[in-house]
Design an enzyme around this catalytic site. Sequence first.
Site, PDB file in Angstrom:
ATOM      1  N   SER A 146       0.852  -1.294  -0.044  1.00 41.25           N
ATOM      2  CA  SER A 146      -0.083   0.070  -0.013  1.00 41.25           C
ATOM      3  C   SER A 146       0.825   1.421   0.112  1.00 41.25           C
ATOM      4  O   SER A 146       2.076   1.304   0.485  1.00 41.25           O
ATOM      5  CB  SER A 146      -1.069   0.103   1.351  1.00 41.25           C
ATOM      6  OG  SER A 146      -1.464   1.152   1.337  1.00 41.25           O
ATOM      7  N   TYR A 198      -1.112  -0.551   9.990  1.00 39.88           N
ATOM      8  CA  TYR A 198      -1.523  -1.063   8.318  1.00 39.88           C
ATOM      9  C   TYR A 198      -0.076  -0.622   7.702  1.00 39.88           C
ATOM     10  O   TYR A 198       0.242  -1.386   6.851  1.00 39.88           O
ATOM     11  CB  TYR A 198      -2.686  -0.089   7.899  1.00 39.88           C
ATOM     12  CG  TYR A 198      -3.185  -0.374   6.450  1.00 39.88           C
ATOM     13  CD1 TYR A 198      -3.814  -1.424   6.307  1.00 39.88           C
ATOM     14  CD2 TYR A 198      -2.595   0.394   5.460  1.00 39.88           C
ATOM     15  CE1 TYR A 198      -4.202  -1.863   4.906  1.00 39.88           C
ATOM     16  CE2 TYR A 198      -3.302   0.195   4.229  1.00 39.88           C
ATOM     17  CZ  TYR A 198      -3.733  -1.091   3.858  1.00 39.88           C
ATOM     18  OH  TYR A 198      -4.238  -1.254   2.537  1.00 39.88           O
ATOM     19  N   LYS A 246       2.058  -3.419   5.768  1.00 38.83           N
ATOM     20  CA  LYS A 246       2.337  -3.151   4.401  1.00 38.83           C
ATOM     21  C   LYS A 246       3.626  -2.917   3.787  1.00 38.83           C
ATOM     22  O   LYS A 246       4.267  -3.507   2.688  1.00 38.83           O
ATOM     23  CB  LYS A 246       1.291  -1.854   3.579  1.00 38.83           C
ATOM     24  CG  LYS A 246      -0.225  -2.256   3.910  1.00 38.83           C
ATOM     25  CD  LYS A 246      -0.787  -3.548   3.354  1.00 38.83           C
ATOM     26  CE  LYS A 246      -1.962  -3.856   2.867  1.00 38.83           C
ATOM     27  NZ  LYS A 246      -2.484  -5.138   2.399  1.00 38.83           N
TER      28      LYS A 246
END
Length: 302
Positions: free
Chosen positions: A152, A165, A169
Site C-alpha cells: 500500500s 497498516y 504493508k
Amino acid sequence: MSIDLTGKVAIVTGAGGGLGRAHALLLGKRGAKVVVNDLGANVDGSGGSISAAAQVVAELKDMGCDAFANGASVTEFDQVEAMVAETVDRWGRVDILVNNAGILRDKSFMKMSIDDFKTVVDVHLMGAVHCTKAVWPIMREQNFGRIVMTTSSSGLYGNFGQANYGAAKMALVGLMQTLALEGERYNIRVNSLAPTAGTRMLEGLLPQEQLDLLTPEVVSPAMLALVTDDAPTRTVLCAGAGGVEQANITLTKGIFIGADDDAPEKLVANMSEISDRSNEIVPSSGAAQGALELKKAGYKPA
C-alpha cells in the site's frame, strides 16, 4: 499478446468482495481455476461468513470457470494448510497466490491500542506469510510459482492514522524482496501490488466522484501482469483509476565519512550531497549496500 491462464490454479485471499473479487473474476476469465478464500469478516476483522466467497464462486461458475469457496482465516496456519491441501487434492497444483486479505483499525498512534496494532500486522503480514509458506514447497516442486503481495502507499509513503497498516504493508515489501531471491532458481516470482481502489475500506474517506474512478476492476490488470509466465520479479506496481506506476527502494551514491571523531560532523555538513538522488541505484540485494560502502572505504576484493 493475449494472457491465457488455462490450466493454472490460483488462490486469492480476501476474495469475497472488492479487490479480491475483481482479481478472482479476472483470473477466472483468463482461464485459471480459482480458490475464492474469504473469512467474510467486517472491515475491522470482526464477524465472519462464507456467503460472500460463495457468491463470487457462483459468478465464476456462471462464466464457465472452475472454482470453490474457502472460509479459512489467514491468521490460522492450520486452516491455510488445509485450504492448500484441498486445492491440491482437487486440481493437483497451485500456480498463483494473491495475498489480498486485510483489515483496517485506523487511529493515531497515540490512541492506537497494542492489540489493534498486532491484529492488523497479524492479518496482513502473518496472513501472507502463512499462505506463502503453505504453497512454497508445492511451487518449488513444480518449478513454477507466482506470488503477489498486496502492499500500500500507506506503507511505501506513510498515511496519518495508519501506523499499524503501514508497518504491515511495508513489511510485505521486505518479504517480497527476500522471497524473490530465494525463489529465483525454482521459477517462483514474487511481486507486490499497491492498489488505490474504492473498496469498503475507503468508504466515507473520499468523495464519490473519486470513488467512481477508483473501481477495483481497473486495478486487477496490474495483478494479472504480475502472475503471467513472463512476469517480472521483485517489482512493486502501483495501480488505480487506470493508471499504473512502479515504486522502487533506491540507494543514493552517498559519500565516505570515515571513522574519525569528526565523522558525525562530516555527515551533517554533507547531508545535501548524501541526499542527492542523481545517479541513485536500485540494489540487486541487501548485500549491494554493503558492497557500495566497502568500495567507498577503499576495499578491493582479492
